[in-house]
Design a protein around this motif. Sequence first.
Motif, mmCIF file in Angstrom:
data_model
loop_
_atom_site.group_PDB
_atom_site.id
_atom_site.type_symbol
_atom_site.label_atom_id
_atom_site.label_comp_id
_atom_site.label_asym_id
_atom_site.label_seq_id
_atom_site.Cartn_x
_atom_site.Cartn_y
_atom_site.Cartn_z
ATOM 1 N N ARG A 10 0.727 -1.363 0.256
ATOM 2 C CA ARG A 10 0.220 -0.216 0.207
ATOM 3 C C ARG A 10 1.165 1.667 -0.155
ATOM 4 N N ASP A 30 6.890 -6.331 -7.947
ATOM 5 C CA ASP A 30 6.772 -7.149 -6.348
ATOM 6 C C ASP A 30 6.877 -8.064 -6.457
ATOM 7 N N GLY A 32 5.104 -10.486 -4.938
ATOM 8 C CA GLY A 32 3.355 -10.912 -5.113
ATOM 9 C C GLY A 32 3.016 -10.082 -6.800
ATOM 10 N N GLU A 33 1.663 -11.563 -7.434
ATOM 11 C CA GLU A 33 1.383 -11.442 -8.416
ATOM 12 C C GLU A 33 0.136 -10.053 -8.325
ATOM 13 N N GLN A 34 -0.397 -10.365 -7.304
ATOM 14 C CA GLN A 34 -0.974 -9.046 -7.269
ATOM 15 C C GLN A 34 -1.181 -7.635 -7.130
ATOM 16 N N ALA A 35 -0.443 -7.862 -6.071
ATOM 17 C CA ALA A 35 0.513 -6.322 -6.108
ATOM 18 C C ALA A 35 0.379 -5.757 -7.799
ATOM 19 N N ARG A 36 1.787 -6.490 -8.491
ATOM 20 C CA ARG A 36 1.746 -6.185 -9.507
ATOM 21 C C ARG A 36 0.943 -5.909 -10.628
ATOM 22 N N ALA A 37 -0.188 -6.105 -10.450
ATOM 23 C CA ALA A 37 -1.398 -6.216 -10.840
ATOM 24 C C ALA A 37 -2.246 -5.135 -10.559
ATOM 25 N N ALA A 38 -2.115 -5.037 -9.304
ATOM 26 C CA ALA A 38 -2.959 -3.861 -9.144
ATOM 27 C C ALA A 38 -2.144 -2.825 -9.409
#
Length: 301
Positions: A10, A30, A32-38
């Motif tokens: 965040r 990052d 984390g894949e989700q963090a990259r996507a966001a």
Amino acid sequence: MELGMVGLGRMGANMAQRLLRGGHRVAGFDPGEQARAAAAANGIEAAASLAELVAKLPAPRAVWLMVPAGKIVDDTLDQLLQLLAPGDTIVDGGNSNYKDTQRRAAMLAEHGIAYVDCGTSGGVWGLAEGYSLMIGGDEAAVERLRPLFATLAPSPDSGWGRVGPSGAGHFTKMVHNGIEYGMMQAYAEGFAILQHKAEFALDLPQVAEIWRDGSVVRSWLLDLTADALKKNPEMEGIAPWVADSGEGRWTVAEAIDLDVPAPVITLSLLQRLRSRDTDSYADKLISAMRNEFGGHAVKQS
């Protein structure tokens, strides 16, 4: 200016977005894949690896770390050392111990890479309000990154500055957090006293609002406290367990090393530790002691 951001949680993602709004180009990585996507959804050029991130940046490169203090910082630096070149700069915007920062800066200097430590305050509000930045490191390296700091700060000329050589930024942020511990504890104790005075049935959100204007105890922290009281005046559903990031401990240790009395910060840290002891052996033993020497009643669990 172009920047590589490592760590898209965040805080890191919000800082990257503020830089984008200021006209800078930001690529980020990052694990984390989700963090990259966001991040990608918010306009950040997401990279799948540190190598890919570095490849996106023009020389001399600037890479900003927003990762947790400790081993992960050293591990990330070991990887970056294989990818960066003399003249590049790494900024550690996390809450690293200043002694680790001094060690890392000396190591990277041997490879011609500048290491800037940036104590960062502002939390989740920084994206909109700007961040308070306490910066340590080589003066020329800091000056080269001035456009980034000026964009992240509340204004180009306020809320940020180089406070000294390597380690000074993180040291200053460490003490900042120690002060924060003391302020939070004082507010919490004061409102607890008000809450326990049942005969007056005080409206705590109202009191907080009164104090916000004209009072000598007004502050942004009080503004946030007033907001929390308005949302949940009885603190329902919140466990009496308070975490610490480690910087309060470091501040107390430093005070001891420097022979500086810091009772408020020290006691506020101890209160946080106390909050976690839900089944206190020490309290039970004190009760047993009172029973032994004075025959005082022991409350059964």
